[in-house]
Design an enzyme around this catalytic site. Structure first.
Site, PDB file in Angstrom:
ATOM      1  N   GLU A  27       0.781  -1.057   0.028  1.00  0.00           N
ATOM      2  CA  GLU A  27       0.122   0.035  -0.044  1.00  0.00           C
ATOM      3  C   GLU A  27       0.960   1.267   0.050  1.00  0.00           C
ATOM      4  OE1 GLU A  27      -3.665  -0.182   1.850  1.00  0.00           O
ATOM      5  OE2 GLU A  27      -3.900  -2.308   1.657  1.00  0.00           O
TER       6      GLU A  27
HETATM    7  N1  CAA Z   1      -6.224  11.520  -4.270  1.00  0.00           N
HETATM    8  C1  CAA Z   1      -6.739  12.132  -5.335  1.00  0.00           C
HETATM    9  N2  CAA Z   1      -5.926  12.192  -6.701  1.00  0.00           N
HETATM   10  C2  CAA Z   1      -4.671  11.811  -6.433  1.00  0.00           C
HETATM   11  C3  CAA Z   1      -4.021  11.475  -5.221  1.00  0.00           C
HETATM   12  C4  CAA Z   1      -5.068  11.197  -4.084  1.00  0.00           C
HETATM   13  N3  CAA Z   1      -4.383  11.028  -2.861  1.00  0.00           N
HETATM   14  N4  CAA Z   1      -2.701  11.372  -5.301  1.00  0.00           N
HETATM   15  C5  CAA Z   1      -2.423  11.506  -6.521  1.00  0.00           C
HETATM   16  N5  CAA Z   1      -3.666  11.874  -7.166  1.00  0.00           N
HETATM   17  C6  CAA Z   1      -3.757  12.457  -8.878  1.00  0.00           C
HETATM   18  C7  CAA Z   1      -3.016  13.743  -9.189  1.00  0.00           C
HETATM   19  O1  CAA Z   1      -3.974  14.656  -8.706  1.00  0.00           O
HETATM   20  C8  CAA Z   1      -2.700  13.455 -10.588  1.00  0.00           C
HETATM   21  O2  CAA Z   1      -4.134  13.651 -11.092  1.00  0.00           O
HETATM   22  P1  CAA Z   1      -4.202  15.179 -11.996  1.00  0.00           P
HETATM   23  O3  CAA Z   1      -2.873  15.065 -13.075  1.00  0.00           O
HETATM   24  O4  CAA Z   1      -5.465  14.889 -12.817  1.00  0.00           O
HETATM   25  O5  CAA Z   1      -4.220  16.367 -11.252  1.00  0.00           O
HETATM   26  C9  CAA Z   1      -2.568  11.834 -10.556  1.00  0.00           C
HETATM   27  O6  CAA Z   1      -3.124  11.270  -9.534  1.00  0.00           O
HETATM   28  C10 CAA Z   1      -1.178  11.488 -10.820  1.00  0.00           C
HETATM   29  O7  CAA Z   1      -0.453  12.102  -9.464  1.00  0.00           O
HETATM   30  P2  CAA Z   1       0.916  12.351  -9.644  1.00  0.00           P
HETATM   31  O8  CAA Z   1       1.275  13.162 -10.719  1.00  0.00           O
HETATM   32  O9  CAA Z   1       1.469  12.576  -8.207  1.00  0.00           O
HETATM   33  O10 CAA Z   1       1.547  10.920  -9.788  1.00  0.00           O
HETATM   34  P3  CAA Z   1       3.146  10.343  -9.760  1.00  0.00           P
HETATM   35  O11 CAA Z   1       3.214   9.031 -10.547  1.00  0.00           O
HETATM   36  O12 CAA Z   1       4.057  11.492  -9.413  1.00  0.00           O
HETATM   37  O13 CAA Z   1       2.817   9.543  -8.149  1.00  0.00           O
HETATM   38  C11 CAA Z   1       2.296   8.527  -6.412  1.00  0.00           C
HETATM   39  C12 CAA Z   1       1.698   9.328  -7.624  1.00  0.00           C
HETATM   40  C13 CAA Z   1       1.993   9.061  -5.421  1.00  0.00           C
HETATM   41  C14 CAA Z   1       3.694   8.055  -6.451  1.00  0.00           C
HETATM   42  C15 CAA Z   1       1.574   6.975  -6.572  1.00  0.00           C
HETATM   43  O14 CAA Z   1       1.916   6.380  -7.902  1.00  0.00           O
HETATM   44  C16 CAA Z   1       1.663   5.978  -5.585  1.00  0.00           C
HETATM   45  O15 CAA Z   1       0.900   6.060  -4.588  1.00  0.00           O
HETATM   46  N6  CAA Z   1       2.197   4.820  -6.033  1.00  0.00           N
HETATM   47  C17 CAA Z   1       2.300   3.705  -4.823  1.00  0.00           C
HETATM   48  C18 CAA Z   1       1.226   2.847  -5.339  1.00  0.00           C
HETATM   49  C19 CAA Z   1       0.771   1.876  -4.070  1.00  0.00           C
HETATM   50  O16 CAA Z   1       0.472   2.515  -3.169  1.00  0.00           O
HETATM   51  N7  CAA Z   1       0.684   0.573  -4.405  1.00  0.00           N
HETATM   52  C20 CAA Z   1       0.074  -0.112  -3.432  1.00  0.00           C
HETATM   53  C21 CAA Z   1      -0.625  -1.328  -4.370  1.00  0.00           C
HETATM   54  S1  CAA Z   1      -1.990  -1.713  -3.458  1.00  0.00           S
HETATM   55  C22 CAA Z   1      -1.503  -2.977  -2.172  1.00  0.00           C
HETATM   56  O17 CAA Z   1      -0.356  -3.044  -1.724  1.00  0.00           O
HETATM   57  C23 CAA Z   1      -2.834  -3.563  -1.629  1.00  0.00           C
HETATM   58  C24 CAA Z   1      -2.414  -4.889  -0.850  1.00  0.00           C
HETATM   59  O18 CAA Z   1      -2.792  -5.875  -1.765  1.00  0.00           O
HETATM   60  C25 CAA Z   1      -2.161  -4.896   0.518  1.00  0.00           C
END
Ligand code: CAA
Length: 381
Positions: free
Chosen positions: A363
């Site tokens: 996550e």
């Molecule tokens: N709420 C709403 N929108 C969001 C947001 C949030 N919390 N965070 C980002 N966004 C939106 C941004 O506004 C952007 O949209 P717009 O361009 O339309 O404004 C879009 O998402 C892309 O955002 P970024 O430009 O910030 O994207 P990025 O590539 O630079 O990085 C990141 C984003 C935060 C690093 C994201 O990729 C991330 O969270 N990565 C980790 C993924 C993760 O947590 N994976 C876990 C897998 S699930 C799991 O583990 C479950 C399990 O089985 C236990």
């Protein structure tokens, strides 16, 4: 400010504590060894209401707040983090996603079965080349009018083999990058949907982790969640709440390891006295206690923010970042307090130490939490 729990919260916490002692503790070592979590236990957790805690009552959920949920997560995780990750994924990723963004028909068809434990859910975002870099989705969902055709592979999916309904994130329009991503509800058994091999893991070995393969799977349009292109935001919003659940899991692992170390130190003797009377051990317990209490405050604050309707992106990332580090530190120290016995399975702490590690990875890794926190801080200036 009021730091006390309501009577209802205490009741829910105590029910989870009792359930963990009576139902999860027996067999936890064997489940870890065999990498198996029995269906009957999932049913029992459903009967307790743990699988649909915050979902609306009209769809079979408990309609409870996030504070109740983290109390349950902490108690279950003290004993069995493999059980608690099932609870966490089903509640915060699957049920929350459907409750918040699903259509009435999707809620009636899917959510009402997922809240009771009759059916289990999985959340499928990660791919072989898209873990932290979640916008780089290679799984495609091509729009064919009244349906989509899904192709690709998902990795490290919790409940991967045992789930019935899967929320799958996929790229529909590559040119639109993350704004061309969609989320879909996919049912187990649909033609072209294969469950890949089970992962052999370091920790949370009782939970069922698989890769999933989609080969020309036909997904009806009514199974898309939200507007076209909402899938990435759906994943991010859902994960913000998921991180509160995993933070609570980490807190529980730390608290469980601490309690075992404290109790052991009161009975194990060395140099003519119980080892808790040696400052070397007593100070370890004091350090563990302070870090656990600090983690608990961050977890509760994130849960409270969600319940108040505040933005909780940063508070959930803070809670997960810190609590997962505390889970690692405390569980390593708990093994140390146990000495040679800490290295032996029957004392439980070695399992908690192995289970702790994943809380810094899934996550969103700790490094991803720092990205979320620092971007949030800099944006708000
Ligand atoms: N709420 C709403 N929108 C969001 C947001 C949030 N919390 N965070 C980002 N966004 C939106 C941004 O506004 C952007 O949209 P717009 O361009 O339309 O404004 C879009 O998402 C892309 O955002 P970024 O430009 O910030 O994207 P990025 O590539 O630079 O990085 C990141 C984003 C935060 C690093 C994201 O990729 C991330 O969270 N990565 C980790 C993924 C993760 O947590 N994976 C876990 C897998 S699930 C799991 O583990 C479950 C399990 O089985 C236990």
């Amino acid at each position: 400010m009021d730091f006390s729990l309501s009577e209802e919260h205490v009741m829910i916490r105590d029910a989870a504590r009792e359930f963990a002692q009576n139902e999860l503790l027996p067999g936890v070592i064997e489940r870890d060894e065999k990498q198996h979590f029995p269906k009957e236990l999932i049913k029992k957790m459903g009967d307790m209401g743990f699988l649909g805690m915050m979902a609306p009552t009209e769809f079979g959920g408990g309609g409870m707040d996030t504070i109740s949920y983290v109390l349950v997560m902490e108690e279950l995780s003290k004993i069995d983090a493999s059980a608690s990750v099932i609870v966490s994924v089903n509640n915060s990723l699957v049920n929350y996603g459907l409750s918040q963004y699903g259509t009435q028909a999707q809620k009636e068809k899917y959510l009402s079965q997922l809240t009771t434990g009759e059916k289990l859910g999985a959340f499928c975002l990660s791919e072989p080349e898209a873990g932290s870099d979640a916008t780089s989705q290679k799984t495609t969902a091509i729009d064919k009018g009244d349906h989509y055709i899904l192709n690709g592979t998902k990795n490290w999916i919790t409940n991967g083999g045992s789930a019935d309904y899967y929320l799958v994130i996929a790229q529909t329009d590559k040119d639109k990058k993350h704004r061309g991503i969609n989320a879909f509800i996919v049912e187990k058994g649909w033609e072209g949907f294969e469950i890949g091999p089970k992962e052999q893991k370091l920790g949370i070995r009782g939970s069922d982790t698989h890769s999933l393969i989609f080969n020309d799977v036909k997904v009806p349009k009514e199974n898309r969640i939200g507007e076209d292109g909402f899938g990435f935001k759906f994943a991010m919003k859902t994960l913000s709440g998921g991180r509160i659940g995993i933070a609570a899991q980490a807190l529980g692992i730390a608290a469980g390891a601490y309690e075992l170390a404290r109790d052991y130190s009161k009975v194990r003797k060395a140099f003519g006295t119980e080892i808790c009377n040696h400052q070397a051990i007593a100070f370890k317990l004091a350090d563990m206690d302070v870090s656990i209490e600090a983690a608990r405050h961050l977890v509760m604050k994130a849960a409270w923010d969600k319940d108040q309707g505040n933005n909780y992106d940063i508070s959930s990332a803070r809670a997960k970042l810190y609590a997962s580090q505390v889970a690692m530190d405390v569980s390593v120290e708990a093994v140390q307090v146990h000495g040679g016995n800490g290295f032996v399975k029957e004392y439980h702490v070695e399992r908690l130490m192995r289970d702790a590690k994943i809380t810094q990875i899934y996550e969103g890794t700790s490094e991803i939490q720092k990205i979320v926190i620092s971007r949030g801080l800099l944006d708000s200036k």
